[in-house]
Design a protein around this motif. Structure first.
Motif, short mmCIF file in Angstrom:
data_model
loop_
_atom_site.label_atom_id
_atom_site.label_comp_id
_atom_site.label_asym_id
_atom_site.label_seq_id
_atom_site.Cartn_x
_atom_site.Cartn_y
_atom_site.Cartn_z
N ASP A 195 0.85 -1.19 0.00
CA ASP A 195 0.00 0.00 0.00
C ASP A 195 0.89 1.24 0.00
O ASP A 195 1.61 1.52 0.96
CB ASP A 195 -0.90 -0.02 1.23
N TYR A 196 0.82 2.01 -1.08
CA TYR A 196 1.67 3.21 -1.21
C TYR A 196 1.41 4.22 -0.10
O TYR A 196 2.34 4.86 0.40
CB TYR A 196 1.43 3.86 -2.57
N LEU A 197 0.16 4.37 0.33
CA LEU A 197 -0.16 5.35 1.36
C LEU A 197 0.50 5.00 2.70
O LEU A 197 0.75 5.90 3.52
CB LEU A 197 -1.67 5.49 1.51
N GLU A 198 0.77 3.73 2.91
CA GLU A 198 1.52 3.35 4.11
C GLU A 198 2.95 3.91 4.06
O GLU A 198 3.51 4.34 5.07
CB GLU A 198 1.56 1.83 4.26
N ILE A 199 3.53 3.90 2.88
CA ILE A 199 4.87 4.47 2.69
C ILE A 199 4.84 5.97 2.93
O ILE A 199 5.69 6.52 3.64
CB ILE A 199 5.38 4.17 1.26
N VAL A 200 3.86 6.64 2.36
CA VAL A 200 3.73 8.09 2.53
C VAL A 200 3.59 8.47 4.00
O VAL A 200 4.09 9.51 4.44
CB VAL A 200 2.53 8.62 1.71
N GLY A 201 2.95 7.62 4.78
CA GLY A 201 2.71 7.90 6.19
C GLY A 201 3.86 7.59 7.12
O GLY A 201 3.76 7.84 8.33
N MET A 202 4.96 7.07 6.61
CA MET A 202 6.11 6.75 7.46
C MET A 202 6.89 8.02 7.80
O MET A 202 7.49 8.65 6.94
CB MET A 202 7.02 5.74 6.75
N ASP A 203 6.88 8.40 9.06
CA ASP A 203 7.46 9.67 9.48
C ASP A 203 8.96 9.77 9.24
O ASP A 203 9.48 10.88 9.02
CB ASP A 203 7.17 9.92 10.97
N ASP A 204 9.66 8.65 9.30
CA ASP A 204 11.13 8.73 9.21
C ASP A 204 11.65 8.69 7.78
O ASP A 204 12.85 8.85 7.55
CB ASP A 204 11.77 7.59 10.01
N ILE A 205 10.77 8.47 6.81
CA ILE A 205 11.20 8.42 5.40
C ILE A 205 11.40 9.84 4.88
O ILE A 205 10.51 10.68 4.94
CB ILE A 205 10.17 7.67 4.54
N ASP A 206 12.59 10.10 4.35
CA ASP A 206 12.91 11.42 3.79
C ASP A 206 12.58 11.52 2.31
O ASP A 206 12.15 12.58 1.83
CB ASP A 206 14.41 11.71 3.96
N VAL A 207 12.81 10.42 1.57
CA VAL A 207 12.72 10.44 0.11
C VAL A 207 11.88 9.26 -0.36
O VAL A 207 12.10 8.12 0.07
CB VAL A 207 14.12 10.34 -0.54
N ILE A 208 10.93 9.51 -1.25
CA ILE A 208 10.18 8.44 -1.90
C ILE A 208 10.63 8.40 -3.36
O ILE A 208 10.54 9.39 -4.08
CB ILE A 208 8.67 8.66 -1.80
N ASP A 209 11.14 7.24 -3.77
CA ASP A 209 11.64 7.03 -5.13
C ASP A 209 10.59 6.24 -5.90
O ASP A 209 10.37 5.06 -5.63
CB ASP A 209 12.97 6.27 -5.05
N ILE A 210 9.94 6.91 -6.86
CA ILE A 210 8.79 6.33 -7.56
C ILE A 210 9.23 5.74 -8.89
O ILE A 210 9.73 6.44 -9.77
CB ILE A 210 7.71 7.40 -7.78
#
Length: 358
Positions: free
Chosen positions: A58-73
């Motif tokens: 689930d992509y929205l779970e990734i978006v909701g991770m507070d410690d993630i600085d960068v999302i590589d799509i």
């Protein structure tokens, strides 16, 4: 001390290359902390291969991770816009594969979203990070090359029916375009990088290789703002795959003939000076020049530097917009059999996309 940016990679096709060649070559700068893919078995295998424990479908779970600085799509093109906007709204930085989106209206929407976010977006254009391309850019920027005259750019690759087993690659709605958007986009961007923006073009496109919706052949005559004239041709029906570029300046001819493409590790770039004196100056300029690491490694390194130092990104949404401007003009030219001046303005019939016009 170098700050480590935590990255979530979304889409494990080309995403695996980002990890292997972009992040594992920059382990002091990045930590791949999460992976996301709709294919649970692929996700599990990649997690084991790269030692990543946080695995999400689930992509929205990734978006909701507070410690993630960068999302590589690294997902199919039609999914990019919503994913980028969601990431920016969450304050994440974004790295995204090409083509970024499918219209100038979409890229302008992303520019607006970025302006209201603490995050920034970098499109992937790794051809600029080939050693020879970097040396060519250095010579041109130094003024040693002199006036640009003419250029040719060829992307002659081979893609058979097996390439289109992923249905999204066949359609305008899934791929957003054919060879102009998904294969030649890198080489054309490299031409813009070396010669500058396009003033006008005249294009022809066709579907001649495979039975798909999108174009797999193109030929474009280009006038650049610098005054140079260029031709670019592309096909997915070349028995021998190659990428070739030849740039003629008044003081030097710059040429690369690469099989299969400009990212090949030992892609040959030739610099042919007009005289021994010019050749000596070019040699001197290159002797004092150290290009960044090649490909994804160099682009990710420069991205990290920009984010941590709060300096401009090595590639921006503006660069992606230039590619979309070129594609929009090319598709309109091919449809109307007419020359098209750039930039394409918001009142243009293809400003909101061309996918329903062919």
């Amino acid at each position: 001390m170098t700050r480590t940016l935590k990255v979530a990679v979304v889409g494990l096709g080309i995403g695996r290359n980002h990890i292997q060649n972009g992040y594992r070559t920059n382990t002091d700068r990045f930590e791949v902390a999460a992976l996301c893919d709709l294919d649970a078995s692929l996700l599990k295998a990649a997690g084991a291969e790269f030692g990543v424990e946080r695995l999400e479908t689930d992509y929205l779970e990734i978006v909701g991770m507070d410690d993630i600085d960068v999302i590589d799509i690294c997902t199919p093109p039609a999914t990019h816009k919503k994913m980028i906007i969601a990431a920016l709204q969450a304050g994440k930085h974004v790295i995204c594969e090409k083509p970024l989106v499918g219209s100038l209206a979409d890229i302008d929407e992303l520019l607006d979203a970025e302006s209201r976010s603490s995050g920034h977006v970098m499109p992937i254009m790794q051809y600029r990070y080939n050693d020879g391309a970097q040396k060519a850019h250095h010579i041109i920027a130094s003024g040693l090359a002199g006036r640009p005259l003419v250029a040719t750019c060829e992307v002659h690759w081979l893609r058979g029916a097996d390439y289109y087993e992923k249905d999204w690659r066949k359609s305008w709605s899934g791929a957003l375009g054919g060879i102009l958007m998904n294969q030649a986009i890198h080489a054309n961007d490299l031409m813009f990088y070396l010669l500058g923006p396009v003033r006008s073009l005249f294009a022809r496109t066709a579907t001649r290789v495979n039975r798909v919706e999108v174009e797999d052949c193109a030929s474009i005559s280009v006038e650049l703002e610098c005054g140079a004239l260029a031709t670019t041709s592309a096909t997915l029906g070349s028995v021998e795959a190659l990428s070739r570029m030849r740039l003629c300046f008044e003081n030097v001819t710059i040429e690369t003939d690469s099989r299969p493409d400009f990212t090949a590790d030992k892609a040959p770039w030739r610099f042919v000076p007009s005289s021994a004196a010019i050749g000596g100056k070019i040699d001197e300029a290159l002797a004092g020049f150290t290009p960044p690491p090649s490909g994804f490694a160099g682009q990710m390194q420069d991205f990290h530097k920009a984010i941590c130092n709060k300096t401009p990104l090595p590639l921006t949404l503006g660069d992606a917009r230039q590619s979309l401007d070129f594609a929009t003009a090319a598709y309109w030219s091919a449809k109307t059999y007419s020359a098209v001046a750039l930039p394409v303005l918001p009142d243009h019939p293809f400003y909101n996309g061309w996918q329903n016009a062919f």
